[in-house]
Design a protein around this motif. Structure first.
Motif, PDB file in Angstrom:
ATOM      1  N   ASP A 280      39.610  26.412  27.016  1.00 31.01           N
ATOM      2  CA  ASP A 280      40.926  25.785  26.824  1.00 31.01           C
ATOM      3  C   ASP A 280      42.021  26.589  27.522  1.00 31.01           C
ATOM      4  N   ALA A 281      41.778  27.863  27.734  1.00 33.12           N
ATOM      5  CA  ALA A 281      42.715  28.715  28.465  1.00 33.12           C
ATOM      6  C   ALA A 281      41.922  29.866  29.059  1.00 33.12           C
ATOM      7  N   VAL A 282      42.424  30.386  30.166  1.00 25.83           N
ATOM      8  CA  VAL A 282      41.791  31.514  30.843  1.00 25.83           C
ATOM      9  C   VAL A 282      42.829  32.604  31.006  1.00 25.83           C
ATOM     10  N   MET A 283      42.421  33.831  30.750  1.00 26.35           N
ATOM     11  CA  MET A 283      43.260  34.979  31.074  1.00 26.35           C
ATOM     12  C   MET A 283      42.414  35.962  31.876  1.00 26.35           C
ATOM     13  N   THR A 284      43.093  36.780  32.671  1.00 25.52           N
ATOM     14  CA  THR A 284      42.359  37.710  33.508  1.00 25.52           C
ATOM     15  C   THR A 284      43.214  38.927  33.818  1.00 25.52           C
ATOM     16  N   VAL A 285      42.706  39.812  34.684  1.00 26.17           N
ATOM     17  CA  VAL A 285      43.268  41.156  34.796  1.00 26.17           C
ATOM     18  C   VAL A 285      44.256  41.331  35.941  1.00 26.17           C
ATOM     19  N   SER A 286      44.393  40.353  36.820  1.00 24.44           N
ATOM     20  CA  SER A 286      45.351  40.492  37.921  1.00 24.44           C
ATOM     21  C   SER A 286      45.713  39.121  38.461  1.00 24.44           C
ATOM     22  N   SER A 287      46.847  39.040  39.134  1.00 21.63           N
ATOM     23  CA  SER A 287      47.264  37.767  39.721  1.00 21.63           C
ATOM     24  C   SER A 287      46.346  37.364  40.870  1.00 21.63           C
TER      25      SER A 287
END
Length: 545
Positions: A280-287
């Motif tokens: 439902d959502a993704v987060m990560t460590v850099s742009s």
């Protein structure tokens, strides 16, 4: 398994179950995420993997509960049990059969030796020469058979080893054809054939997650993405709307795979592609990685960026734990040039360049803050041997890890923080944890020219960039920093540089993702501060078995 009690005494905004494929201890991003989410009012249960002899462990990180479970190996890869009669028809079936037969022959040989010893002792005690010869004659045939069978079993065992080596050969035509067949016929479902060991995580985690009945699943990294996706779908099929957040720590196609396993990396890529659409959502460590993930998986929205930054403020328990003196541990004074590296060591981390550089910097010392509580890994011994060969062993110091919240303070007395990593796909994509830890220690940096980190270093002016694996250019960069360290330290005085590189800022981004997925759950008022004396052990409680 009894239902897990609420991890906090006050009301919560909802239950978050975090999943990680390690033992939590040593994974600073996971620890910080669990603590921060709990502080923001979520009930957090972090489920990881137990490595010790116990069946389960529970402990706490702040208000977050940690539960470690066993992940038995239930579905081994076919290469560990299949035969290949056309390739090696005389090879034993994979497993303990060859070793068992070899041990039986050794036991038989020992028994024959025992009987021979009886004959010799009887002769020395006055027995006849004829009886001795007759006894030895009776043992001749069994000795011959034992030796012949030993050579036969040894040959068949070696055939099995050759077969397994061939099965793991990335240049094997037959295995390449098999890989292509499964990818063509099954698409992203091919991981089931290419790496069925991924099922081990599902079989171990699934009943635990189902029993916890989360409102939101936070899947750390790629192995837990599939576990989380399946758990969320089971819950939705049962009438519960569970949200899934995928926290992508790295880009799976860029992982340095297992060179002796042709199937491993394609299996992981397919596994991620199959399950990524369910997040439902993704987060990560850099742009940089966020852009790549959105393009690769066709994500509807840009992943949120949650940097691997250290905390800007510490808890009372964390502050109560004394920070070791890095220079005292190295046995050097305040004016001796000290270059520091923190974190794990493997060939692609490029740490050997720091040791080679000491041959041309006779006054400098190197501190490698890399020794895990479990002890040194073989590559550390190789670096020690290299230092001895180059005559610089007395200036290379292997130091143990410190708690993640102490790293910045621990390294701050050094002169230079070094990140000499090589050009590998995932190295190009992120600002790694030690980059921020050095920054909060206000250390000038010397970093290799991997894309994202080199761009950030040049933009802020906090250090020098050198060409990866180039010793001459590395020495140029180190000497430039040592010649004018204040020039580089001044970069941290720029407004907002360190403020945006704190975990507190990242935790707000994470909470915004949670709040968007679970609307109508406003932040709770802060909990009343604890009273009474501070015990440093209360912050990261020892596991309870």
């Amino acid at each position: 398994m009894e239902p897990v009690p609420s991890t906090v005494a006050r009301p919560t905004r909802g239950r978050v179950v975090m999943l990680v494929d390690n033992g939590v201890d040593g994974d600073s991003r996971v620890q910080k995420a669990a603590r921060s989410a709990a502080e923001a009012g979520w009930e957090v249960i972090l489920v990881g993997i137990l490595k010790g002899p116990a069946t389960e462990e529970t402990w706490r990180i702040g208000d977050a509960e940690v539960r470690l479970i066993r992940v038995p190996r239930r579905i081994p890869h076919p290469v560990t049990y299949r035969r290949a009669l056309l390739r090696r028809p005389l090879a034993y079936r994979p497993g303990p059969d060859g070793k068992r037969r070899m041990n039986k022959l050794r036991a038989w040989r020992d028994d024959l030796n025992f009987r021979l010893s009886e004959i010799k002792v009887a002769r020395e005690a006055g027995g006849s020469r004829g009886a001795e010869l007759a006894g030895k004659a009776r043992l001749a045939a069994p000795y011959f058979v034992n030796r012949a069978l030993f050579q036969w079993v040894k040959f068949r065992s070696q055939e099995l080893s050759r077969l397994q080596d061939r099965q793991q050969d990335p240049d094997s035509t037959l295995d390449r054809l098999a890989l292509k067949f499964w990818q063509t016929t099954k698409g992203d479902r091919a991981w089931r054939k290419l790496d069925p060991e991924l099922w081990d995580f599902e079989l171990a985690f699934a009943p635990v997650v189902d029993e916890l009945e989360p409102d939101l699943i936070h899947a750390h990294d790629f192995r837990m993405l599939g576990v989380g996706a399946r758990a969320a779908l089971r819950a939705r099929a049962g009438g519960r709307d569970v949200k899934l957040v995928w926290d992508a720590h790295e880009f799976v196609p860029g992982i340095i795979g297992r060179p002796k396993n042709l199937r491993w990396l394609p299996a992981q890529i397919a596994y991620v592609r199959e399950h990524a659409p369910y997040a439902d959502a993704v987060m990560t460590v850099s742009s940089t990685l966020a852009d790549l993930l959105r393009e690769t998986h066709g994500l509807a929205e840009q992943p949120a960026v949650v940097l691997n930054a250290p905390p800007g403020t510490l808890t009372a328990e964390q502050r109560a734990l004394p920070v070791p003196d890095i220079r005292a541990l190295c046995g050097i004074g305040p004016t001796t040039p000290l270059l520091v590296y923190c974190g794990g060591i493997n060939p692609s981390r490029g740490v050997d360049i720091m040791i080679r550089g000491l041959t041309r910097m006779p006054d400098a010392h190197v501190a490698l803050v890399s020794v895990h509580p479990n002890g040194k890994v073989p590559i550390m011994e190789e670096l020690e041997e290299l230092a001895a060969e180059l005559g610089v062993a007395d200036r290379v110091h292997l130091l143990p890890y410190v708690p993640h919240w102490q790293v910045s303070s621990f390294v701050s007395p050094a002169d230079v923080g070094v990140i000499p990593i090589h050009h590998k796909p995932n190295h190009e994509l992120a600002l790694i944890t030690k980059f921020f830890e050095y920054a909060h220690g206000r250390l000038p940096m010397v970093v290799s020219d991997v894309k994202t980190m080199a761009e950030a270093t040049r933009a802020t002016g906090q250090g020098e960039v050198f060409t990866a694996e180039d010793l001459d250019d590395y020495l140029r960069a180190v000497r430039a920093v040592l010649a004018d360290p204040q020039r580089y330290r001044a970069a941290y005085d720029q407004p907002g540089v360190l403020d945006r590189w704190t975990w507190e800022a990242q935790a707000r981004v994470m909470d915004e993702v949670y709040s968007r997925l679970l609307p109508g759950r406003p932040p709770l008022p802060p909990a009343e501060p604890a009273t009474g004396p501070v015990d440093p052990a209360d912050d990261l409680v020892a596991p309870r078995r």
